[in-house]
Design a protein around this motif. Structure first.
Motif, PDB file in Angstrom:
ATOM      1  N   UNK A 124       8.466   7.636   9.991  1.00 55.30           N
ATOM      2  CA  UNK A 124       7.111   8.182  10.165  1.00 55.30           C
ATOM      3  C   UNK A 124       7.225   8.950  11.222  1.00 55.30           C
ATOM      4  N   UNK A 125       6.856  10.002  11.422  1.00 57.55           N
ATOM      5  CA  UNK A 125       6.365  10.821  12.709  1.00 57.55           C
ATOM      6  C   UNK A 125       4.754  11.043  12.785  1.00 57.55           C
ATOM      7  N   UNK A 126       4.516  11.003  14.143  1.00 61.97           N
ATOM      8  CA  UNK A 126       2.948  11.038  14.195  1.00 61.97           C
ATOM      9  C   UNK A 126       2.452  12.389  14.930  1.00 61.97           C
ATOM     10  N   UNK A 127       1.279  12.745  14.790  1.00 63.02           N
ATOM     11  CA  UNK A 127       0.991  13.998  15.486  1.00 63.02           C
ATOM     12  C   UNK A 127       0.471  13.620  16.900  1.00 63.02           C
ATOM     13  N   UNK A 128       0.325  12.532  17.470  1.00 64.63           N
ATOM     14  CA  UNK A 128       0.178  12.376  18.775  1.00 64.63           C
ATOM     15  C   UNK A 128       1.261  11.342  19.506  1.00 64.63           C
ATOM     16  N   UNK A 129       1.602  11.684  20.820  1.00 70.04           N
ATOM     17  CA  UNK A 129       2.348  10.770  21.513  1.00 70.04           C
ATOM     18  C   UNK A 129       1.941   9.557  21.872  1.00 70.04           C
TER      19      UNK A 129
ATOM     20  N   UNK B 134      -4.711   9.256   8.422  1.00 72.04           N
ATOM     21  CA  UNK B 134      -5.098   8.437   9.689  1.00 72.04           C
ATOM     22  C   UNK B 134      -4.645   7.051   9.764  1.00 72.04           C
ATOM     23  N   UNK B 135      -3.904   6.709  10.831  1.00 75.35           N
ATOM     24  CA  UNK B 135      -3.444   5.537  10.783  1.00 75.35           C
ATOM     25  C   UNK B 135      -3.949   4.720  12.315  1.00 75.35           C
ATOM     26  N   UNK B 136      -4.131   3.462  12.120  1.00 76.16           N
ATOM     27  CA  UNK B 136      -4.333   2.777  13.458  1.00 76.16           C
ATOM     28  C   UNK B 136      -3.069   1.833  13.771  1.00 76.16           C
TER      29      UNK B 136
ATOM     30  N   UNK C 208       0.746  -1.001   0.159  1.00 71.87           N
ATOM     31  CA  UNK C 208       0.066   0.033   0.004  1.00 71.87           C
ATOM     32  C   UNK C 208       0.736   1.208   0.128  1.00 71.87           C
ATOM     33  N   UNK C 209       0.291   2.324   0.501  1.00 67.12           N
ATOM     34  CA  UNK C 209       1.086   3.783   0.232  1.00 67.12           C
ATOM     35  C   UNK C 209       0.617   4.306   1.360  1.00 67.12           C
ATOM     36  N   UNK C 210       1.079   5.552   1.821  1.00 66.54           N
ATOM     37  CA  UNK C 210       0.876   6.415   2.938  1.00 66.54           C
ATOM     38  C   UNK C 210       1.359   8.082   2.584  1.00 66.54           C
ATOM     39  N   UNK C 211       0.482   8.869   3.192  1.00 68.79           N
ATOM     40  CA  UNK C 211       0.574  10.246   2.997  1.00 68.79           C
ATOM     41  C   UNK C 211       0.507  11.133   4.232  1.00 68.79           C
TER      42      UNK C 211
ATOM     43  N   UNK D 114      -0.426  10.771  10.354  1.00 68.14           N
ATOM     44  CA  UNK D 114       0.933  11.006   9.993  1.00 68.14           C
ATOM     45  C   UNK D 114       1.277  12.596  10.016  1.00 68.14           C
ATOM     46  N   UNK D 115       2.317  12.845  10.608  1.00 72.47           N
ATOM     47  CA  UNK D 115       2.865  14.324  10.733  1.00 72.47           C
ATOM     48  C   UNK D 115       4.031  14.545   9.553  1.00 72.47           C
ATOM     49  N   UNK D 116       5.038  13.377   9.420  1.00 66.80           N
ATOM     50  CA  UNK D 116       5.759  13.638   8.450  1.00 66.80           C
ATOM     51  C   UNK D 116       6.307  12.262   7.852  1.00 66.80           C
TER      52      UNK D 116
END
Lengths: 310, 416
Positions: free
Chosen positions: B291-296, B258-260, B251-254, B270-272
């Protein structure tokens, strides 16, 4: 160079063969970092290990490498290569451990009759001593399967017993890219993240990433002598015997190893593109052209590997 | 430079008698991939053995024992390139332990070339090779009907073999087979079309290998991202950086997606998408990225990022097809370790459903599993795994079984 690489990745998702190889190597290095307790990356300053270093940057930046760089120095290396080794490690700010065959000779664990003869066979001793000294359970090396027929048979994660020995008849099956990294205490794994790269891929990658490599890979004038079919570089270790005469030829090195047994090839290729063109048309393999120690028997490399060589 | 060149991995299946070495030799030779020093080394050895012609199989026999005994022990990899593609050939030995070697080599292959001798037609071993290729999910199958020169290049003979083979393949659910008549010895239909098979309108083998579409060999729809390594530089410059390193398996990601995170089920955005060459807006399988995420949230190696639109199963009990690879048989009383994506867990095999006879494809009840056996098993794992059916996703559907005592890889598993 770098711009076009990025554009390709971003504009369409056509993955070139170099992208595929790079991603595979990064994946392997990260598996090593995550699953092995105390890994190391073998780094000599040669072209393959310089590619390995860039792959490690790609795998772990913005953090530091989760392993030190290790060089087993025969003290028969070309000074240009050692200078490049030290500069690259310093520029990256990574830890470089150097252990020398001279230390093993002083300890008496290597006994050499003629100190000026090729030292590759003895590298295994110092390597195994270094592995024991630091307790490394995994050593990553830049060997490739296209280099040599014994290497073509070796796994990417190559298990070594407590004596550092490779048992080619009893290798662990390696399926998909689900790697088995497990070892018992005292055993270790040699890992070859660029196993599936070829000499041409290495040059393509050096060109694409604009990597700095020792100048002796490019054509230059050098004093050489001819012995049999081989052209041997004159150095403090190799001087003409009576009757041999020194010639000055335009040469480059396809591999950079022990000065006493690494032969240059005649060449006028002064940049990566010209080397790629020469590589595409050469009719001799990389080690066949340049490594006299591999030609002593059909199984030299296999025998050395069984003794712990990487 | 060689920018759009793709990499194709293929294996050849067939015995020496089918002309496998001749075929590989011709591909290497005609693509100028055999070097003079290699050729002179094997010529010397061939001569020493009193052979009339150069034995090209010596090229892949890299071990001393192989050269001494004239047998191939292990899979050998050969490399060649054309201006269009780079190729890696996995050459699998045709004799003992065939299942083990073929399964190993096929696990990373895009394509298998199954060779048959036009005089002999579809044999038991042809069925076995085809079954193993389909078991391991090799995406493309080429049936090379070799030695056409021995049957007068007869179109009828070729058509009869193809019809029989297609009928058999259909039983295994394989419909996409490319059948090519050839004479590897004379070079017909290997690299060039040749003059003898004018009635065949398809492309020669090499042209097919150069052009077969492999972009969709990975699952392009279901995003799967097993976390390999958590990157926390903790330097002044990157004080708060927390990156999840891994490879997109499918698959792919942008950025903004939103991810689980499984198995916990927590969600984030996904932040970056970080790479050494700069941040990306979008990334695809099989790129290695960070990948970096918007939540910790609490995430470690072994967790998997997915999207809610395409969820895998999360399970502690599963069924799988197992290919046993080790000398010591499966012991149902023992616990083993399995490695699945980036997760290692203990497991117990609770039941052997049946063993498959690779020659007849018939199922047999069994309470034992020996080397080269293939069986359907039920198993329990200590920690939940994030799973896909192997047929839907080779990357997240495979696992290996490790013997804790020896640390050997003892089996290959495919989630069924």
């Amino acid at each position: 160079m770098k711009l076009s690489e990025k554009e390709v990745t971003m504009s369409s998702h056509t993955f070139t063969h170099l992208d595929a190889l790079e991603s595979e190597s990064i994946h392997i290095m990260r598996e090593v970092a995550a699953e092995c307790k105390n890994p190391a990356l073998l780094f000599s300053g040669g072209k393959d290990s310089i590619v390995m270093l860039r792959l490690a940057e790609k795998a772990f930046r913005p953090a530091k490498f989760p392993f030190p760089l290790v060089h087993i120095d025969t003290e028969h290396n070309f000074p240009e290569v050692i200078a490049c080794r030290d500069k690259l490690a310093a520029d990256l700010g990574e830890r470089l451990i150097v252990r020398s065959l001279e230390d093993s000779i002083k300890r008496g664990t290597i006994v050499i009759k003629d100190l000026d003869k090729p030292r590759n066979p003895y590298q295994s001793v110092t390597l195994l001593e270094t592995i024991a000294e630091f307790g490394f359970d995994a050593c990553m090396g830049g060997a490739r399967r296209d280099e040599e027929k014994a290497r073509a048979k070796e796994r990417i994660f190559s298990f070594r017993d407590e004596f550092g020995q490779w048992d080619p008849k009893n290798q662990r099956p390696e399926l998909w890219d689900t790697y088995n990294t497990r070892v018992h205490n005292g055993e270790n794994i040699r890992v070859f993240p660029i196993s599936t790269w070829t000499e041409m891929d290495i040059w393509d990658y050096i060109g694409r990433a604009n990597l700095h490599i020792p100048e002796i890979y490019y054509a230059h004038e050098r004093e050489v002598i001819r012995r049999g079919n081989a052209v041997i570089p004159v150095s403090h270790l190799v001087q003409p015997k009576p009757g041999e005469k020194i010639e000055v030829l335009s040469v480059r090195f396809r591999t950079v190893g022990d000065m006493t047994c690494t032969a240059p090839v005649e060449s006028t290729a002064r940049n990566v593109q010209e080397i790629i063109e020469e590589t595409a048309t050469t009719r001799i393999t990389e080690r066949g052209a340049t490594r006299m120690d591999d030609q002593t028997s059909d199984a030299s490399m296999e025998l050395r590997k069984k003794e712990g060589y990487f | 430079m060689s920018n759009a060149i793709q990499l194709l991995r293929f294996i050849t299946a067939g015995s020496v008698d089918d002309g496998k070495s001749t075929l590989i030799g011709r591909l290497l030779h005609d693509s100028k991939s055999i070097f003079e020093d290699q050729l002179s080394a094997i010529s010397k050895t061939s001569e020493k053995r009193g052979m009339a012609a150069v034995d090209l199989s010596l090229l892949t026999d890299g071990l001393q024992a192989e050269r001494e005994q004239g047998i191939t022990i292990d899979v050998a990899y050969r490399y060649f390139a054309t201006p269009k593609r780079k190729f890696i050939i996995g050459d699998t030995p045709g004799h003992e332990q065939y299942t083990r070697n073929m399964v190993t080599a096929a696990s990373t292959a895009n394509l298998v070339v199954i060779l048959i001798d036009a005089r002999k037609g579809v044999l038991t071993q042809t069925r076995r090779h085809t079954f193993l290729a389909s078991l391991v999910g090799v995406p493309h199958i080429v049936l090379a009907v070799n030695k056409m020169d021995m049957v007068d290049y007869s179109e009828d003979t070729f058509n009869a073999i193809v019809a029989e083979y297609r009928a058999f393949a259909a039983q295994l659910g394989i419909h996409d087979v490319t059948c090519i008549p050839m004479s590897a010895l004379n070079g017909d239909m290997v690299v060039k079309h040749g003059d003898n098979l004018g009635w065949y309108k398809g492309a020669p083998l090499l042209e097919f290998l150069e052009n077969v579409v492999i972009d969709y060999d990975v699952n392009t729809t279901d995003f799967r991202y097993p976390v390999q390594w958590v990157c926390r530089p903790q330097t002044q410059e990157h004080h708060d950086f927390r990156g999840y390193m891994g490879r997109i398996e499918s698959g792919e990601i942008a950025v903004g997606d939103e991810i689980t995170v499984l198995p916990s089920g927590r969600t984030s955005k996904i932040k970056e998408i970080v790479t050494y060459d700069g941040n990306l807006q979008r990334a695809y399988a099989p790129q290695s990225i960070t990948l970096t995420l918007s939540d910790e949230i609490d995430i470690s190696r072994g967790d998997m990022f997915v999207k809610a639109s395409a969820m895998p199963q999360v399970a502690k009990e599963l069924e799988a097809t197992l290919c046993w690879l080790a000398e010591s048989p499966l012991d149902l009383n023992r616990k083993y370790i399995i490695k699945h994506t980036t997760r290692m867990v203990k497991c117990l095999f609770s039941r052997l459903e049946y063993r498959v006879d690779v020659n007849t494809l018939s199922h047999h009840g069994t309470d034992k599993l020996h080397m080269n056996d293939i069986a359907r098993v039920a198993m329990k794992v200590q920690q939940p795994l994030v799973l896909d059916h192997y047929s839907k996703n080779r990357s997240t559907g495979n696992f290996i079984v490790i013997d804790e005592a020896t640390n050997n890889t003892v089996a290959a598993g495919m989630i069924a």
